[in-house]
Each structure stands twice: as C-alpha cells, then as structure tokens.
Design a protein around this motif. Structure first.
Motif, PDB file in Angstrom:
ATOM      1  N   GLY A  62      -0.650   3.379  -0.174  1.00 44.24           N
ATOM      2  CA  GLY A  62      -0.241   2.446  -1.205  1.00 44.24           C
ATOM      3  C   GLY A  62      -1.140   1.222  -1.226  1.00 44.24           C
ATOM      4  O   GLY A  62      -1.939   1.005  -0.302  1.00 44.24           O
ATOM      5  N   GLU A  63      -1.026   0.419  -2.246  1.00 40.48           N
ATOM      6  CA  GLU A  63      -1.846  -0.792  -2.336  1.00 40.48           C
ATOM      7  C   GLU A  63      -1.484  -1.801  -1.245  1.00 40.48           C
ATOM      8  O   GLU A  63      -2.338  -2.578  -0.816  1.00 40.48           O
ATOM      9  CB  GLU A  63      -1.679  -1.425  -3.715  1.00 40.48           C
ATOM     10  CG  GLU A  63      -2.350  -0.626  -4.827  1.00 40.48           C
ATOM     11  CD  GLU A  63      -2.268  -1.327  -6.171  1.00 40.48           C
ATOM     12  OE1 GLU A  63      -1.412  -2.228  -6.324  1.00 40.48           O
ATOM     13  OE2 GLU A  63      -3.040  -0.958  -7.075  1.00 40.48           O
ATOM     14  N   ASP A  64      -0.217  -1.779  -0.788  1.00 38.89           N
ATOM     15  CA  ASP A  64       0.225  -2.744   0.210  1.00 38.89           C
ATOM     16  C   ASP A  64       0.325  -2.151   1.612  1.00 38.89           C
ATOM     17  O   ASP A  64      -0.060  -2.790   2.589  1.00 38.89           O
ATOM     18  CB  ASP A  64       1.579  -3.332  -0.191  1.00 38.89           C
ATOM     19  CG  ASP A  64       1.541  -4.018  -1.536  1.00 38.89           C
ATOM     20  OD1 ASP A  64       0.481  -4.582  -1.879  1.00 38.89           O
ATOM     21  OD2 ASP A  64       2.552  -3.976  -2.247  1.00 38.89           O
TER      22      ASP A  64
ATOM     23  N   ARG B 261       1.851   0.156  -5.334  1.00 42.95           N
ATOM     24  CA  ARG B 261       1.423   1.272  -6.178  1.00 42.95           C
ATOM     25  C   ARG B 261       0.686   2.297  -5.326  1.00 42.95           C
ATOM     26  O   ARG B 261      -0.248   1.982  -4.589  1.00 42.95           O
ATOM     27  CB  ARG B 261       0.516   0.771  -7.297  1.00 42.95           C
ATOM     28  CG  ARG B 261       0.010   1.888  -8.218  1.00 42.95           C
ATOM     29  CD  ARG B 261      -0.928   1.342  -9.276  1.00 42.95           C
ATOM     30  NE  ARG B 261      -1.522   2.423 -10.042  1.00 42.95           N
ATOM     31  CZ  ARG B 261      -0.968   3.005 -11.104  1.00 42.95           C
ATOM     32  NH1 ARG B 261       0.200   2.587 -11.533  1.00 42.95           N
ATOM     33  NH2 ARG B 261      -1.594   3.984 -11.746  1.00 42.95           N
ATOM     34  N   VAL B 262       1.125   3.543  -5.408  1.00 43.77           N
ATOM     35  CA  VAL B 262       0.523   4.604  -4.600  1.00 43.77           C
ATOM     36  C   VAL B 262      -0.835   4.979  -5.171  1.00 43.77           C
ATOM     37  O   VAL B 262      -0.977   5.229  -6.377  1.00 43.77           O
ATOM     38  CB  VAL B 262       1.452   5.830  -4.542  1.00 43.77           C
ATOM     39  CG1 VAL B 262       0.765   6.984  -3.824  1.00 43.77           C
ATOM     40  CG2 VAL B 262       2.764   5.467  -3.847  1.00 43.77           C
ATOM     41  N   LYS B 263      -1.824   5.037  -4.293  1.00 47.72           N
ATOM     42  CA  LYS B 263      -3.181   5.404  -4.702  1.00 47.72           C
ATOM     43  C   LYS B 263      -3.418   6.907  -4.594  1.00 47.72           C
ATOM     44  O   LYS B 263      -4.043   7.521  -5.465  1.00 47.72           O
ATOM     45  CB  LYS B 263      -4.201   4.668  -3.837  1.00 47.72           C
ATOM     46  CG  LYS B 263      -4.174   3.151  -3.959  1.00 47.72           C
ATOM     47  CD  LYS B 263      -5.211   2.542  -3.023  1.00 47.72           C
ATOM     48  CE  LYS B 263      -5.251   1.037  -3.119  1.00 47.72           C
ATOM     49  NZ  LYS B 263      -6.259   0.453  -2.188  1.00 47.72           N
ATOM     50  N   GLU B 264      -2.947   7.490  -3.485  1.00 45.08           N
ATOM     51  CA  GLU B 264      -3.208   8.910  -3.235  1.00 45.08           C
ATOM     52  C   GLU B 264      -2.327   9.377  -2.092  1.00 45.08           C
ATOM     53  O   GLU B 264      -1.767   8.568  -1.340  1.00 45.08           O
ATOM     54  CB  GLU B 264      -4.681   9.132  -2.882  1.00 45.08           C
ATOM     55  CG  GLU B 264      -5.128   8.377  -1.633  1.00 45.08           C
ATOM     56  CD  GLU B 264      -6.636   8.333  -1.483  1.00 45.08           C
ATOM     57  OE1 GLU B 264      -7.315   8.255  -2.522  1.00 45.08           O
ATOM     58  OE2 GLU B 264      -7.120   8.375  -0.344  1.00 45.08           O
TER      59      GLU B 264
ATOM     60  N   TRP C  31       7.940   8.907  10.892  1.00 46.73           N
ATOM     61  CA  TRP C  31       6.868   8.230  10.163  1.00 46.73           C
ATOM     62  C   TRP C  31       6.788   6.765  10.578  1.00 46.73           C
ATOM     63  O   TRP C  31       7.722   6.207  11.167  1.00 46.73           O
ATOM     64  CB  TRP C  31       7.079   8.342   8.664  1.00 46.73           C
ATOM     65  CG  TRP C  31       8.467   8.034   8.183  1.00 46.73           C
ATOM     66  CD1 TRP C  31       9.499   8.911   8.059  1.00 46.73           C
ATOM     67  CD2 TRP C  31       8.975   6.753   7.775  1.00 46.73           C
ATOM     68  NE1 TRP C  31      10.624   8.277   7.593  1.00 46.73           N
ATOM     69  CE2 TRP C  31      10.330   6.939   7.409  1.00 46.73           C
ATOM     70  CE3 TRP C  31       8.434   5.490   7.673  1.00 46.73           C
ATOM     71  CZ2 TRP C  31      11.145   5.916   6.949  1.00 46.73           C
ATOM     72  CZ3 TRP C  31       9.235   4.440   7.216  1.00 46.73           C
ATOM     73  CH2 TRP C  31      10.572   4.654   6.862  1.00 46.73           C
ATOM     74  N   ILE C  32       5.643   6.167  10.244  1.00 40.42           N
ATOM     75  CA  ILE C  32       5.419   4.744  10.468  1.00 40.42           C
ATOM     76  C   ILE C  32       4.800   4.147   9.216  1.00 40.42           C
ATOM     77  O   ILE C  32       4.225   4.863   8.386  1.00 40.42           O
ATOM     78  CB  ILE C  32       4.500   4.466  11.686  1.00 40.42           C
ATOM     79  CG1 ILE C  32       3.140   5.175  11.515  1.00 40.42           C
ATOM     80  CG2 ILE C  32       5.174   4.884  12.988  1.00 40.42           C
ATOM     81  CD1 ILE C  32       2.131   4.834  12.604  1.00 40.42           C
ATOM     82  N   LEU C  33       4.935   2.832   9.079  1.00 34.78           N
ATOM     83  CA  LEU C  33       4.263   2.095   8.024  1.00 34.78           C
ATOM     84  C   LEU C  33       3.140   1.273   8.633  1.00 34.78           C
ATOM     85  O   LEU C  33       3.319   0.627   9.677  1.00 34.78           O
ATOM     86  CB  LEU C  33       5.237   1.173   7.301  1.00 34.78           C
ATOM     87  CG  LEU C  33       6.332   1.836   6.460  1.00 34.78           C
ATOM     88  CD1 LEU C  33       7.247   0.774   5.859  1.00 34.78           C
ATOM     89  CD2 LEU C  33       5.728   2.703   5.361  1.00 34.78           C
ATOM     90  N   ILE C  34       1.969   1.276   7.986  1.00 30.69           N
ATOM     91  CA  ILE C  34       0.775   0.612   8.500  1.00 30.69           C
ATOM     92  C   ILE C  34       0.284  -0.384   7.459  1.00 30.69           C
ATOM     93  O   ILE C  34       0.150  -0.040   6.272  1.00 30.69           O
ATOM     94  CB  ILE C  34      -0.334   1.650   8.788  1.00 30.69           C
ATOM     95  CG1 ILE C  34       0.184   2.767   9.708  1.00 30.69           C
ATOM     96  CG2 ILE C  34      -1.555   0.974   9.405  1.00 30.69           C
ATOM     97  CD1 ILE C  34      -0.737   3.968   9.780  1.00 30.69           C
ATOM     98  N   ASP C  35       0.015  -1.618   7.898  1.00 31.35           N
ATOM     99  CA  ASP C  35      -0.482  -2.615   6.947  1.00 31.35           C
ATOM    100  C   ASP C  35      -2.002  -2.570   6.852  1.00 31.35           C
ATOM    101  O   ASP C  35      -2.664  -1.750   7.501  1.00 31.35           O
ATOM    102  CB  ASP C  35       0.024  -4.019   7.303  1.00 31.35           C
ATOM    103  CG  ASP C  35      -0.545  -4.570   8.613  1.00 31.35           C
ATOM    104  OD1 ASP C  35      -1.566  -4.040   9.116  1.00 31.35           O
ATOM    105  OD2 ASP C  35       0.025  -5.546   9.138  1.00 31.35           O
ATOM    106  N   ALA C  36      -2.570  -3.462   6.053  1.00 34.16           N
ATOM    107  CA  ALA C  36      -4.009  -3.437   5.795  1.00 34.16           C
ATOM    108  C   ALA C  36      -4.842  -3.701   7.033  1.00 34.16           C
ATOM    109  O   ALA C  36      -6.015  -3.313   7.109  1.00 34.16           O
ATOM    110  CB  ALA C  36      -4.345  -4.471   4.716  1.00 34.16           C
ATOM    111  N   ASP C  37      -4.249  -4.338   8.044  1.00 37.16           N
ATOM    112  CA  ASP C  37      -4.964  -4.638   9.290  1.00 37.16           C
ATOM    113  C   ASP C  37      -4.761  -3.574  10.359  1.00 37.16           C
ATOM    114  O   ASP C  37      -5.229  -3.740  11.491  1.00 37.16           O
ATOM    115  CB  ASP C  37      -4.506  -6.001   9.825  1.00 37.16           C
ATOM    116  CG  ASP C  37      -4.842  -7.132   8.872  1.00 37.16           C
ATOM    117  OD1 ASP C  37      -5.940  -7.098   8.277  1.00 37.16           O
ATOM    118  OD2 ASP C  37      -4.005  -8.041   8.709  1.00 37.16           O
ATOM    119  N   GLY C  38      -4.046  -2.510  10.028  1.00 36.17           N
ATOM    120  CA  GLY C  38      -3.828  -1.435  10.983  1.00 36.17           C
ATOM    121  C   GLY C  38      -2.626  -1.638  11.877  1.00 36.17           C
ATOM    122  O   GLY C  38      -2.426  -0.878  12.839  1.00 36.17           O
ATOM    123  N   ASN C  39      -1.795  -2.630  11.587  1.00 35.93           N
ATOM    124  CA  ASN C  39      -0.597  -2.879  12.383  1.00 35.93           C
ATOM    125  C   ASN C  39       0.586  -2.094  11.820  1.00 35.93           C
ATOM    126  O   ASN C  39       0.718  -1.930  10.603  1.00 35.93           O
ATOM    127  CB  ASN C  39      -0.248  -4.372  12.370  1.00 35.93           C
ATOM    128  CG  ASN C  39      -1.379  -5.225  12.898  1.00 35.93           C
ATOM    129  OD1 ASN C  39      -1.908  -4.965  13.978  1.00 35.93           O
ATOM    130  ND2 ASN C  39      -1.759  -6.250  12.130  1.00 35.93           N
TER     131      ASN C  39
END
Length: 451
Positions: free
Chosen positions: A332-334, A184-187, A347-355
């Motif tokens: 996003g939440e994930d 879910r997109v936050k902002e 573009w890149i995708l980044i997880d909660a740990d910054g990876n």
C-alpha cells in the motif's frame, strides 16, 4: 426456480420449532426425542481418503453419516470401521449413491480429485442436497460459473473447503484491506512452495489397475487413459485432465485473504511465463500476472502469482525477512501487509522504514469454525457460510483457474496477454484457450451440469 421442499427444509423448520419447544424444558418426552432424532443432519461423503478422511470426520461430528463413497475399496473399508461410520451404506459410484439414498441424505461432502468435483456437486445440488466441496471448487472456469448458478437456483447450503476463510487472522486482514488501512494498494504478490509432487514430465508407463481401485469410476469425467502409478491417490494434481496444478491446489488458500480484502474477481488480463509444458502435465514452475479493476474503482491493480521455486522479491518487505516459502505481500502507499504461510491468518504490517507497526482496529465477523458454518447454514442458524459457492468460492475459483488459462497458453514458455470478458466467459483475443474454459466430458458426467 423455487427452493425444493425436502428434508433440508424440514430440518430448518424442525430446528426452529425445537428451539421454541425446548426452552425451559430440559427433560424431553418421547415426542421430543423423536423430533430431535429427525433433526439430525444426514451426511453422505464422496471421497473418504486423504482430505476426505478429515472432511467426513467433520461431518460425523455435526450429524449422522448415512452413506460413504470411494473408488478405492481399501479406502472405503478403512473408513467404514471408523466411529460414526459403521452404519453407513458403502458405494463406489457417487451417482448410484445419490440415486439410491437420495431421500435419506440432507448434505454431501465431496473430496475427490478436481475433475470430479463439478459433476458430483451439480447432481447433489439439483437433488436439493447441501454441498460441501473441496478446493478448488471445480476443474474449469465454466464449471465454477455453472455451480454458482445451480446453487442460486436451488437455494441449498454450500461451502468450499478452504478452511482459512474461517480464521480470525484472515478475516481481520481482509477487513483491514477493505477499510483502506494500508493506503491505496499498489500491487499484490502471492506465492507458494508447491508443487510438492512431480509434474512437467511424460506420462508414467501404463499398468493394470489394482483390483481394489475402480479405475473407470476414478476417471469419471476425464478422457480415457490407462491406469498407472502416479495418478492415484495423490499425484493426479500435476495432470491437466485431473488436477489444477500448483495454482489450483494452493491459491484457494494463499489467494484467499487478498481475494477477500481486495475483491480479486474477474481479472481483465492474465499472462504467464513458465518452464513450458506438454499440454498433458503442468509445468514445473510458473509466474502469472493478473490485472484487476482497482478496488477503489479507479484504474487497474496488478497481482502477481509465483510457484515452483519462484518467489516475490524480498526487498518488498523493506528490510524484513521472509518467514515462510508461501504467503502474500500487499503493497500500500502507507503500509505493506506481509502474510506468511498458506492460510492468510498470520501477518505483519510494515511501514516505509521497515518497522513493524500495530494493526489498527477493524470490525469483522468471527466464525464458529469452518465446517460448523456450513452445518449452521443447513439447519437454518445462519444465512450462508463465507465461502459459499454463489457469493465467494465460485468467483475465487474462476480467478484462480484463469491463471491456469494463461499457463495453458504458455506451453512454449510464455503466453500472450490474454484479455478476459468475464460476463461472457470468453478470452476475447485467445480463442485457442477456450477448450480450457469449458471441456468435453466422458460418458454422462457432463449432463449433471446441463441447464
């Protein structure tokens, strides 16, 4: 309104017949050669300098240039000797060109300052001409809505010149967002390094217009003012009467991927803070807060715009670093999607740990090329280009120019939160900004937009 019967319809019919006739017949007879010549798209180009040079060059690769128009005689002469342009008739006034050459033109490209886009596009479309118009599609929100209506009424092929729409990277990112692959997109945060021209100051000193510039035609729909260095050929973007500032210049690019992926049409509220302005020239920098219905259908979603040296907080990247002064960050939440650069394709995708993580597979339609999409629509090989006026470019332009609505209200440095009624094109709590929604036109230019 029924679709007009004209050369555009003939082209589509001829192309279909030709495809059936030519299969298995590599050698054309005289009748086939005549048909082939008749199915060449005849392009007319309004504005052939600056971006207009490349737009008209794209048109020449796809068809025949039969007419060119520019208010600058030097630009017109220079364009007229380019390969593919030597047989084109030359004009300074797009109205004269369309009146005289109407039955010889299939499609029009419009690459002028923003304030001339809508009158030229409306006149061309009402004559049944396919229309390619540079970004932003229009100068005002009302014009953007009106061009959508005219495109729908006439059924002509249309496209706005935001070329990133054709890039695989942008389309893949938009598909990923639509599919909910980052949670879910936050902002969303969107930023640009513009303006790269002067704005926020007083008018330059009036001067006599050089003999090669037809200043009255350059002004077209805009209020009367004397010529001065600093308007033509580039810095007009910084003036309310002519351009749409940093937001209008670049958001059709940097807002493009988030718009496509998150359905950022019809914001509910808009609020701006800026360095202040004199209601003649845009501010040196601004930050704009939008609130949209969340794409999930539940709740609201904030979107933030930054220009003039303002930028999103790098901490949103969870330890990753900015790779460009322009781009967007979708939180996003994930996962977080970070797009760097102007056009949304990198573009890149980044997880909660910054990876960084590998993007999941998504399906999307690839483009044959930006202008090629437009051309294929004209000849009936596709239903519409992605950035067509009715279903995409008009709504994107409305959203972007609503940001400028809030900037106008922030002349003192900050606007109130403006509540927007998209159905009625009304700022319900800010009647003082309605002159920016729909403007007055000089001369007969506004008549082309009449119902």
């Amino acid at each position: 309104m029924p679709r007009p019967s004209n050369r555009r319809d003939f082209l589509k019919t001829s192309a279909a017949i030709g495809a059936a006739v030519y299969v298995g017949h590599p050698t054309l007879n005289a009748q086939d050669e005549e048909r082939s010549a008749n199915t060449r798209v005849a392009y007319a180009c309004v504005g052939v300098g600056g971006k207009g040079a490349s737009d008209s060059a794209d048109a020449s690769k796809h068809g025949d240039i039969v007419a060119i128009c520019d208010v600058d005689d030097r630009t017109l002469t220079k364009a007229g000797v380019r390969p593919g342009f030597k047989e084109a008739e030359k004009f300074n006034d797009f109205r004269e060109m369309l009146d005289k050459m109407g039955d010889k033109i299939d499609a029009v490209t419009i690459s002028t300052p923003d304030h001339t886009h809508a009158p030229a596009a409306a006149m061309a479309m009402k004559m049944g001409k396919a229309c390619f118009c540079q970004k932003p599609l229009t100068h005002t929100v009302w014009e953007a809505r009106r061009l959508q209506e005219i495109a729908e009424e006439t059924g002509v092929a249309t496209m706005m010149g935001n070329q990133g729409t054709s890039y695989d990277g942008l389309r893949r990112a938009a598909a990923l967002l639509k599919a909910g692959k980052i949670g879910r997109v936050k902002e969303a945060h969107i930023f640009t390094n513009r303006p790269i021209w002067p704005q926020g100051g007083p008018r330059p000193e009036p001067q006599q217009a050089p003999p090669h510039v037809h200043w009255d035609l350059w002004l077209s729909a805009a209020p009367e003012r004397p010529y001065a260095d600093g308007y033509h050929p580039f810095a007009w973007r910084g003036w309310w009467d002519f351009g749409t500032g940093a937001l209008g210049d670049m958001a059709c690019h940097t807002f493009n991927m988030p718009f496509a992926g998150l359905n950022l049409a019809n914001p509910k509220t808009i609020q701006a803070v800026c360095t202040g302005h004199n209601m003649d020239s845009y501010p040196q920098s601004s930050k704009i807060d939008f609130e949209f219905d969340h794409p999930s259908g539940e709740g609201m979603m904030p979107v933030y715009w930054y220009d003039g040296g303002n930028q999103a907080d790098e901490s949103l990247l969870k330890g990753q670093k900015f790779q460009h002064k322009s781009g967007s960050i979708i939180v996003g939440e994930d996962l977080t999607l970070y797009s760097f650069g102007d056009y949304g394709e990198n573009w890149i995708l980044i997880d909660a740990d910054g990876n960084t993580v590998d993007p999941p597979e998504v399906e999307f339609e690839k483009s044959p090329g930006h202008f090629t999409e437009f051309h294929e629509t004209i000849i009936g090989e596709r239903d519409h280009a992605m950035s067509n006026f009715q279903k995409y470019a008009g709504a994107l332009t409305e959203t972007i120019l609503l940001g400028n609505l809030a900037v106008w209200a922030a002349a003192s440095g900050e606007s109130k939160k403006i509540e927007w009624d998209a159905e009625n094109l009304t700022a319900t709590n800010a009647p003082e900004v309605m002159n920016v929604v729909k403007k007055e036109y000089r001369g007969d230019y506004g008549s082309y937009l009449d119902a």
